[in-house]
Design a protein around this motif. Structure first.
Motif, PDB file in Angstrom:
ATOM      1  N   GLN A 285      23.297  -0.619  14.954  1.00 50.19           N
ATOM      2  CA  GLN A 285      23.565  -0.473  16.166  1.00 50.19           C
ATOM      3  C   GLN A 285      24.490   0.780  16.371  1.00 50.19           C
ATOM      4  O   GLN A 285      24.696   1.562  17.169  1.00 50.19           O
ATOM      5  CB  GLN A 285      24.073  -1.498  17.087  1.00 50.19           C
ATOM      6  CG  GLN A 285      22.917  -2.712  17.222  1.00 50.19           C
ATOM      7  CD  GLN A 285      23.728  -3.867  17.730  1.00 50.19           C
ATOM      8  OE1 GLN A 285      23.942  -3.905  18.839  1.00 50.19           O
ATOM      9  NE2 GLN A 285      23.837  -4.691  16.939  1.00 50.19           N
TER      10      GLN A 285
ATOM     11  N   TRP B 111      24.506   4.543  18.365  1.00 48.12           N
ATOM     12  CA  TRP B 111      25.669   4.875  19.448  1.00 48.12           C
ATOM     13  C   TRP B 111      26.510   6.176  18.799  1.00 48.12           C
ATOM     14  O   TRP B 111      26.759   7.160  19.631  1.00 48.12           O
ATOM     15  CB  TRP B 111      26.590   3.878  19.713  1.00 48.12           C
ATOM     16  CG  TRP B 111      26.024   3.031  20.566  1.00 48.12           C
ATOM     17  CD1 TRP B 111      25.626   1.583  20.114  1.00 48.12           C
ATOM     18  CD2 TRP B 111      25.904   2.800  22.062  1.00 48.12           C
ATOM     19  NE1 TRP B 111      25.370   0.816  21.323  1.00 48.12           N
ATOM     20  CE2 TRP B 111      25.434   1.715  22.302  1.00 48.12           C
ATOM     21  CE3 TRP B 111      26.107   3.651  22.786  1.00 48.12           C
ATOM     22  CZ2 TRP B 111      25.236   1.359  23.724  1.00 48.12           C
ATOM     23  CZ3 TRP B 111      25.935   3.443  24.043  1.00 48.12           C
ATOM     24  CH2 TRP B 111      25.442   2.406  24.376  1.00 48.12           C
TER      25      TRP B 111
ATOM     26  N   THR C 289      20.524  -1.941  21.712  1.00 54.23           N
ATOM     27  CA  THR C 289      21.767  -3.075  21.552  1.00 54.23           C
ATOM     28  C   THR C 289      21.224  -4.321  22.186  1.00 54.23           C
ATOM     29  O   THR C 289      21.504  -5.449  21.704  1.00 54.23           O
ATOM     30  CB  THR C 289      22.996  -2.681  22.255  1.00 54.23           C
ATOM     31  OG1 THR C 289      23.521  -1.311  21.506  1.00 54.23           O
ATOM     32  CG2 THR C 289      24.186  -3.622  22.259  1.00 54.23           C
TER      33      THR C 289
ATOM     34  N   GLN D 182      20.502  -8.165  20.293  1.00 58.17           N
ATOM     35  CA  GLN D 182      21.220  -9.314  20.929  1.00 58.17           C
ATOM     36  C   GLN D 182      19.978 -10.278  20.685  1.00 58.17           C
ATOM     37  O   GLN D 182      20.233 -11.537  20.429  1.00 58.17           O
ATOM     38  CB  GLN D 182      21.457  -9.332  22.249  1.00 58.17           C
ATOM     39  CG  GLN D 182      22.660  -8.170  22.578  1.00 58.17           C
ATOM     40  CD  GLN D 182      23.742  -8.265  21.509  1.00 58.17           C
ATOM     41  OE1 GLN D 182      24.493  -9.308  21.049  1.00 58.17           O
ATOM     42  NE2 GLN D 182      23.765  -7.003  20.841  1.00 58.17           N
TER      43      GLN D 182
END
Length: 311
Positions: A242, A246, A271, A275
């Protein structure tokens, strides 16, 4: 943000008028497709590529009953998209750096996927088998069409589109944000490499012990790795992945000057995907390993942190 979003809307508005692209059903042939690819805005041809690979993954899954074609493309497509945005117009330093970083990431991930047997014809994400056992076939086929094939291919494209923003602002010189993005990307890449290697070493050793029918102790008896980086994060590789994208998004910030621009959607959706993916992976682990629940209490889920102070 408003300027880049306005440009995007204008591009898609113009895409509905194909008179200037020489692409129509009556002229649909390889030559017209190639001409269209090189003459339209790269975001349009990029979307077309994503749709093509999504359709390909879905079609392949039907006769083979294997639903991991997208997994086999995951480490390859970002390299293609980076080159797509870099070379369809005059390359600029920012896009070249982004392409090199994508290449480093893709080569490493491809190798890691290969050594785990991911490119074998029958290799499939173990989580899909779990879902197949719990839902009617028709629901799984809808899930395969919408999420596995199309959504994931669209997602790959979306977290690569900061390279499009970088190309749109190709006259903007490299600056501190770009240098920061490069350092962060390489740092997360190193973190991911180390965590994957530690996981690989653990699994290889565990398999050797099982093959020799030796008594298992410690983490090998528990069934999962709790040492190295896994002492500080239950999924350091997920965290690093992740962070990589970013960091990639930051290049669009450096190019556009906007902290928030529409290309953030890719990193944001990735992201969210992690999860759900992390929750599902741990749900399976809890069923396989009795000590995993205690491990959850002691070690941070994603962000590396001190043991017993779980995040």
């Amino acid at each position: 943000m408003a300027a880049s979003l306005s440009h995007l809307l204008n591009v898609f508005e113009q895409s509905f008028d194909l008179r200037g692209t020489e692409l129509s059903l009556s002229k649909l042939n390889p030559f017209s497709l190639i001409h269209w690819y090189f003459t339209v805005d790269p975001i349009l041809s990029g979307v077309a590529l994503a749709m093509f690979f999504a359709l390909f993954c879905w079609i392949v899954s039907i006769p083979t009953r294997n639903h991991s074609a997208v997994d086999k493309l995951w480490s390859i497509m970002p390299i293609i998209y980076a080159a797509h945005f870099c070379f369809l117009h005059t390359p600029n330093p920012r896009n070249i750096i982004m392409m090199i970083l994508s290449l480093l990431w893709g080569v490493r991930l491809t190798y890691n996927f290969y050594r785990k047997g991911g490119y074998q014809w029958k290799a499939e994400d173990y989580r899909w088998a779990v879902i197949k056992e719990r839902v009617p076939p028709v629901f799984f086929e809808l899930f395969n069409l919408t999420f596995i094939a199309f959504y994931q291919n669209i997602l790959i494209f979306l977290f690569c589109v900061p390279a499009y923003i970088a190309q749109h602002y190709n006259s903007v010189a490299l600056g501190p944000v770009d240098y920061l993005a490069t350092i962060l990307f390489l740092s997360f890449l190193l973190l991911e490499t180390i965590s994957d290697q530690q996981q690989w070493n653990f699994q290889i050793k565990k398999k050797e012990l099982l093959d020799r029918k030796q008594e298992l102790t410690g983490d090998y008896k528990a069934g999962f790795c709790r040492s190295g980086l896994f002492k500080y994060s239950r999924h350091p590789n997920f965290f690093a992945e992740q962070g990589l994208w970013w960091s990639y998004y930051l290049f669009s910030v450096g190019a556009s000057g906007d902290l928030l621009n529409w290309s953030i959607i890719g990193a944001f959706l990735l992201t969210l995907l992690f999860q759900g993916s992390t929750w599902f992976t741990e749900w399976i682990s809890l069923k396989k390993y009795p000590e995993y629940q205690e491990y959850q209490k002691q070690v941070s889920r994603l962000v590396p942190w001190f043991p017993n102070l779980s995040l």
